[in-house]
Scaffold this motif. Sequence first.
Motif, PDB file in Angstrom:
ATOM      1  N   ALA A  62      42.862 -19.070  48.691  1.00 37.26           N
ATOM      2  CA  ALA A  62      43.172 -20.394  49.229  1.00 37.26           C
ATOM      3  C   ALA A  62      42.503 -20.616  50.652  1.00 37.26           C
ATOM      4  CB  ALA A  62      44.536 -20.501  49.168  1.00 37.26           C
ATOM      5  N   THR A  63      43.389 -21.043  51.591  1.00 33.95           N
ATOM      6  CA  THR A  63      42.973 -21.306  52.751  1.00 33.95           C
ATOM      7  C   THR A  63      43.050 -20.176  53.958  1.00 33.95           C
ATOM      8  OG1 THR A  63      44.974 -22.431  53.632  1.00 33.95           O
ATOM      9  CG2 THR A  63      43.357 -23.687  52.668  1.00 33.95           C
ATOM     10  N   GLU A  64      43.396 -19.034  53.519  1.00 36.94           N
ATOM     11  CA  GLU A  64      43.484 -17.773  54.187  1.00 36.94           C
ATOM     12  C   GLU A  64      42.497 -16.791  54.292  1.00 36.94           C
ATOM     13  OE1 GLU A  64      48.509 -17.495  54.589  1.00 36.94           O
ATOM     14  OE2 GLU A  64      47.548 -16.241  53.468  1.00 36.94           O
ATOM     15  N   VAL A  65      42.121 -16.124  55.418  1.00 40.11           N
ATOM     16  CA  VAL A  65      41.149 -15.355  55.227  1.00 40.11           C
ATOM     17  C   VAL A  65      41.624 -14.034  56.044  1.00 40.11           C
ATOM     18  CG1 VAL A  65      38.956 -14.445  56.171  1.00 40.11           C
ATOM     19  CG2 VAL A  65      39.093 -17.103  55.384  1.00 40.11           C
ATOM     20  N   HIS A  66      41.733 -12.813  55.420  1.00 37.34           N
ATOM     21  CA  HIS A  66      42.175 -11.845  56.134  1.00 37.34           C
ATOM     22  C   HIS A  66      41.012 -10.757  56.085  1.00 37.34           C
ATOM     23  CE1 HIS A  66      44.264  -7.393  55.633  1.00 37.34           C
ATOM     24  NE2 HIS A  66      44.285  -7.970  56.738  1.00 37.34           N
ATOM     25  N   VAL A  67      40.636 -10.208  57.439  1.00 33.99           N
ATOM     26  CA  VAL A  67      39.705  -9.247  57.762  1.00 33.99           C
ATOM     27  C   VAL A  67      40.374  -8.238  58.315  1.00 33.99           C
ATOM     28  CG1 VAL A  67      37.621  -8.768  59.040  1.00 33.99           C
ATOM     29  CG2 VAL A  67      38.081 -11.050  58.047  1.00 33.99           C
ATOM     30  N   GLY A  68      40.085  -6.824  58.019  1.00 31.41           N
ATOM     31  CA  GLY A  68      40.508  -5.614  58.500  1.00 31.41           C
ATOM     32  C   GLY A  68      39.404  -4.618  58.630  1.00 31.41           C
ATOM     33  N   GLY A  69      40.016  -3.685  59.083  1.00 27.37           N
ATOM     34  CA  GLY A  69      38.701  -2.497  59.513  1.00 27.37           C
ATOM     35  C   GLY A  69      39.551  -1.195  60.033  1.00 27.37           C
ATOM     36  N   SER A  70      38.881  -0.030  59.954  1.00 26.70           N
ATOM     37  CA  SER A  70      39.341   1.044  60.276  1.00 26.70           C
ATOM     38  C   SER A  70      38.097   1.961  60.804  1.00 26.70           C
ATOM     39  CB  SER A  70      39.824   1.814  59.060  1.00 26.70           C
ATOM     40  OG  SER A  70      40.329   3.269  59.698  1.00 26.70           O
ATOM     41  N   ASN A  71      38.286   2.437  61.884  1.00 27.62           N
ATOM     42  CA  ASN A  71      37.181   3.587  62.545  1.00 27.62           C
ATOM     43  C   ASN A  71      37.562   4.920  62.730  1.00 27.62           C
ATOM     44  OD1 ASN A  71      35.522   1.156  63.246  1.00 27.62           O
ATOM     45  ND2 ASN A  71      36.855   0.662  64.845  1.00 27.62           N
ATOM     46  N   LEU A  72      36.758   5.766  62.224  1.00 21.65           N
ATOM     47  CA  LEU A  72      37.005   7.110  62.239  1.00 21.65           C
ATOM     48  C   LEU A  72      35.978   7.882  62.962  1.00 21.65           C
ATOM     49  CD1 LEU A  72      38.832   9.638  60.980  1.00 21.65           C
ATOM     50  CD2 LEU A  72      37.248   9.526  59.123  1.00 21.65           C
ATOM     51  N   LEU A  73      36.443   8.796  63.956  1.00 19.79           N
ATOM     52  CA  LEU A  73      35.535   9.777  64.873  1.00 19.79           C
ATOM     53  C   LEU A  73      35.671  10.874  64.143  1.00 19.79           C
ATOM     54  CD1 LEU A  73      33.718   9.471  67.345  1.00 19.79           C
ATOM     55  CD2 LEU A  73      35.756  10.337  68.642  1.00 19.79           C
TER      56      LEU A  73
END
Length: 211
Positions: A62-73
């Motif tokens: 709909a009108t919602e946008v979800h952006v996520g992420g993860s970083n692994l060293l």
Amino acid sequence: MTTEALRTGERKLELGRSLSSFMGRLGLQCTGGHWGTIPRFRDQMERLFGAAISTRWKHEQATEVHVGGSNLLLAEEFDLWWTPQKLLRTPPRSSVTLSQKFFEQLVESPIPLDLRAIRALKQSPLSLDLYTWATRRVSYLERPTLISWAALRRSFGAGYADTPQGRGKFRAKVLDALGRVRWVYSALRFKVEDGGVLLLPSAPHVPKLTK
């Protein structure tokens, strides 16, 4: 690294008095010079230990946008010592200290590899990729799963054009590589079909430890 982390239960892994001996364990001949194996192997290890894996995802509704992420060293720190032709002193041991997050993931979901298979397949990068991929996938596979040619090409065939000729060349390379993998990993069960490679539940190449 997975094998050593599980064996020792430590984040700091000892790679030996010099990395020349570590290369010997992998069946690699140690040669110097600009085009020798030692400079290339050292460069790849420095790149690996300096790498970070970054994952991003996006979901729209709909009108919602979800952006996520993860970083692994991968590595927190590393010390690499190489044996020159003439030693004036005994060098310290080479080592790498894995990051806490990476170490925890290795311990929680271990997929050890057989160094004999690595040595046997070292001349074929695609065979090495398919070997490590296959033993991980079948370790949790519960039913036959078809991996399409398109999915395989996205993972292992970035250098092949998305044309009938490019797809045909990639398929031929995969069939040859899978033949090499089956030679070292006879317990791997799969069928080649028109739509892709059908993976069947199989035992991982290195058996799981029983408590």
